[in-house]
Write a protein that holds these residues in place. Structure first.
Motif, PDB file in Angstrom:
ATOM      1  N   SER A  70      -7.506   1.011  -4.308  1.00 43.85           N
ATOM      2  CA  SER A  70      -8.623   1.943  -4.489  1.00 43.85           C
ATOM      3  C   SER A  70      -8.243   2.949  -5.551  1.00 43.85           C
ATOM      4  N   ARG A  71      -9.244   3.713  -6.004  1.00 40.50           N
ATOM      5  CA  ARG A  71      -8.933   4.703  -7.034  1.00 40.50           C
ATOM      6  C   ARG A  71      -9.733   5.962  -6.802  1.00 40.50           C
ATOM      7  N   ASP A  72      -9.158   7.061  -7.310  1.00 41.78           N
ATOM      8  CA  ASP A  72      -9.821   8.363  -7.315  1.00 41.78           C
ATOM      9  C   ASP A  72      -9.884   8.778  -8.778  1.00 41.78           C
ATOM     10  N   ASN A  73     -11.054   8.599  -9.388  1.00 39.55           N
ATOM     11  CA  ASN A  73     -11.173   8.871 -10.822  1.00 39.55           C
ATOM     12  C   ASN A  73     -10.896  10.328 -11.153  1.00 39.55           C
ATOM     13  N   ALA A  74     -11.335  11.229 -10.296  1.00 37.92           N
ATOM     14  CA  ALA A  74     -11.139  12.655 -10.563  1.00 37.92           C
ATOM     15  C   ALA A  74      -9.658  13.014 -10.592  1.00 37.92           C
ATOM     16  N   LYS A  75      -8.891  12.379  -9.731  1.00 36.75           N
ATOM     17  CA  LYS A  75      -7.452  12.640  -9.675  1.00 36.75           C
ATOM     18  C   LYS A  75      -6.658  11.699 -10.577  1.00 36.75           C
ATOM     19  N   LYS A  76      -7.349  10.731 -11.205  1.00 42.10           N
ATOM     20  CA  LYS A  76      -6.676   9.734 -12.047  1.00 42.10           C
ATOM     21  C   LYS A  76      -5.544   9.068 -11.276  1.00 42.10           C
ATOM     22  N   THR A  77      -5.835   8.708 -10.064  1.00 36.87           N
ATOM     23  CA  THR A  77      -4.835   8.142  -9.181  1.00 36.87           C
ATOM     24  C   THR A  77      -5.359   6.850  -8.563  1.00 36.87           C
ATOM     25  N   VAL A  78      -4.486   5.870  -8.475  1.00 40.00           N
ATOM     26  CA  VAL A  78      -4.799   4.603  -7.833  1.00 40.00           C
ATOM     27  C   VAL A  78      -3.883   4.436  -6.630  1.00 40.00           C
ATOM     28  N   TYR A  79      -4.432   3.879  -5.564  1.00 37.00           N
ATOM     29  CA  TYR A  79      -3.691   3.710  -4.326  1.00 37.00           C
ATOM     30  C   TYR A  79      -3.589   2.231  -3.971  1.00 37.00           C
ATOM     31  N   LEU A  80      -2.548   1.900  -3.236  1.00 40.97           N
ATOM     32  CA  LEU A  80      -2.409   0.557  -2.683  1.00 40.97           C
ATOM     33  C   LEU A  80      -2.071   0.719  -1.205  1.00 40.97           C
ATOM     34  N   GLN A  81      -3.055   0.486  -0.359  1.00 44.21           N
ATOM     35  CA  GLN A  81      -2.839   0.527   1.078  1.00 44.21           C
ATOM     36  C   GLN A  81      -2.339  -0.838   1.523  1.00 44.21           C
ATOM     37  N   MET A  82      -1.169  -0.855   2.133  1.00 40.30           N
ATOM     38  CA  MET A  82      -0.539  -2.104   2.524  1.00 40.30           C
ATOM     39  C   MET A  82      -0.408  -2.140   4.042  1.00 40.30           C
ATOM     40  N   ASN A  83      -1.107  -3.069   4.659  1.00 38.06           N
ATOM     41  CA  ASN A  83      -1.068  -3.228   6.116  1.00 38.06           C
ATOM     42  C   ASN A  83      -0.447  -4.577   6.475  1.00 38.06           C
ATOM     43  N   SER A  84      -0.073  -4.710   7.733  1.00 40.43           N
ATOM     44  CA  SER A  84       0.511  -5.965   8.228  1.00 40.43           C
ATOM     45  C   SER A  84       1.630  -6.452   7.313  1.00 40.43           C
ATOM     46  N   LEU A  85       2.502  -5.550   6.971  1.00 39.38           N
ATOM     47  CA  LEU A  85       3.572  -5.880   6.021  1.00 39.38           C
ATOM     48  C   LEU A  85       4.525  -6.919   6.594  1.00 39.38           C
ATOM     49  N   LYS A  86       5.028  -7.755   5.704  1.00 37.71           N
ATOM     50  CA  LYS A  86       5.955  -8.821   6.063  1.00 37.71           C
ATOM     51  C   LYS A  86       7.245  -8.647   5.275  1.00 37.71           C
ATOM     52  N   PRO A  87       8.350  -9.210   5.755  1.00 37.42           N
ATOM     53  CA  PRO A  87       9.595  -9.139   4.978  1.00 37.42           C
ATOM     54  C   PRO A  87       9.437  -9.686   3.557  1.00 37.42           C
ATOM     55  N   ASP A  88       8.578 -10.679   3.364  1.00 32.28           N
ATOM     56  CA  ASP A  88       8.345 -11.235   2.030  1.00 32.28           C
ATOM     57  C   ASP A  88       7.685 -10.239   1.083  1.00 32.28           C
ATOM     58  N   ASP A  89       7.158  -9.141   1.604  1.00 31.38           N
ATOM     59  CA  ASP A  89       6.564  -8.114   0.747  1.00 31.38           C
ATOM     60  C   ASP A  89       7.611  -7.175   0.165  1.00 31.38           C
ATOM     61  N   THR A  90       8.853  -7.331   0.583  1.00 33.84           N
ATOM     62  CA  THR A  90       9.928  -6.488   0.076  1.00 33.84           C
ATOM     63  C   THR A  90      10.106  -6.692  -1.427  1.00 33.84           C
ATOM     64  N   ALA A  91      10.033  -5.598  -2.173  1.00 36.97           N
ATOM     65  CA  ALA A  91      10.112  -5.668  -3.635  1.00 36.97           C
ATOM     66  C   ALA A  91      10.031  -4.249  -4.194  1.00 36.97           C
ATOM     67  N   VAL A  92      10.288  -4.152  -5.484  1.00 35.84           N
ATOM     68  CA  VAL A  92       9.953  -2.923  -6.205  1.00 35.84           C
ATOM     69  C   VAL A  92       8.520  -3.078  -6.687  1.00 35.84           C
ATOM     70  N   TYR A  93       7.699  -2.110  -6.376  1.00 38.88           N
ATOM     71  CA  TYR A  93       6.281  -2.153  -6.744  1.00 38.88           C
ATOM     72  C   TYR A  93       6.049  -1.262  -7.971  1.00 38.88           C
ATOM     73  N   TYR A  94       5.340  -1.831  -8.935  1.00 39.04           N
ATOM     74  CA  TYR A  94       5.050  -1.135 -10.183  1.00 39.04           C
ATOM     75  C   TYR A  94       3.543  -1.001 -10.365  1.00 39.04           C
ATOM     76  N   CYS A  95       3.108   0.154 -10.871  1.00 43.88           N
ATOM     77  CA  CYS A  95       1.723   0.272 -11.299  1.00 43.88           C
ATOM     78  C   CYS A  95       1.691   0.173 -12.825  1.00 43.88           C
ATOM     79  N   ALA A  96       0.568  -0.266 -13.328  1.00 49.31           N
ATOM     80  CA  ALA A  96       0.458  -0.478 -14.768  1.00 49.31           C
ATOM     81  C   ALA A  96      -0.991  -0.326 -15.206  1.00 49.31           C
ATOM     82  N   VAL A  97      -1.169   0.040 -16.460  1.00 46.53           N
ATOM     83  CA  VAL A  97      -2.497   0.245 -17.040  1.00 46.53           C
ATOM     84  C   VAL A  97      -2.839  -0.905 -17.979  1.00 46.53           C
ATOM     85  N   ARG A  98      -4.055  -1.389 -17.814  1.00 51.04           N
ATOM     86  CA  ARG A  98      -4.582  -2.422 -18.725  1.00 51.04           C
ATOM     87  C   ARG A  98      -5.666  -1.765 -19.579  1.00 51.04           C
ATOM     88  N   THR A  99      -5.514  -1.843 -20.897  1.00 52.78           N
ATOM     89  CA  THR A  99      -6.472  -1.207 -21.798  1.00 52.78           C
ATOM     90  C   THR A  99      -7.499  -2.188 -22.341  1.00 52.78           C
TER      91      THR A  99
END
Length: 123
Positions: A70-99
């Motif tokens: 999800s995103r909050d345009n006013a705050k220029k912030t994007v969120y990633l809500q992660m539920n039901s996490l599994k061990p396979d989700d273990t990683a370094v998570y990166y955000c990135a901009v596509r122009t």
């Protein structure tokens, strides 16, 4: 464009975390924001993407139904809500901009990257 990701941590299997990515600088040039992840010894993989205008979203099959971007345009912030996490989700998570309009999900199509935040899911 500068991106600062936060919200990672250690959680038990089945738990939840919410990642945030705050953007600053020339954000008017950004078309969409994406989340990627990279586990040790593996390539960086696409997780989710959201357009700033309209909020259209896309997800990797491995996270559909469990993760929500999800995103909050006013705050220029994007969120990633992660539920039901599994061990396979273990990683370094990166955000990135596509122009650009094209290239959804391909790391080479994203022009600016945050520093990454570690997510560890214990079994």
């Amino acid at each position: 464009v500068q991106l600062v990701a936060s919200g990672g941590g250690l959680v038990q299997s089945g738990g939840s975390l919410r990642l945030s990515c705050a953007a600053s600088g020339r954000t008017f040039s950004s078309y969409a924001m994406g989340w990627f992840r990279q586990a040790p010894g593996k390539e960086r993989e696409f997780v989710a993407d959201i357009r700033w205008s309209g909020g259209s979203t896309n997800y990797a099959d491995s996270v559909k139904g469990r993760f929500t971007i999800s995103r909050d345009n006013a705050k220029k912030t994007v969120y990633l809500q992660m539920n039901s996490l599994k061990p396979d989700d273990t990683a370094v998570y990166y955000c990135a901009v596509r122009t650009k309009v094209g290239g959804l999900g391909y790391p080479v199509s994203y022009d600016y990257w945050g520093q990454g935040t570690q997510v560890t899911v214990s079994s």
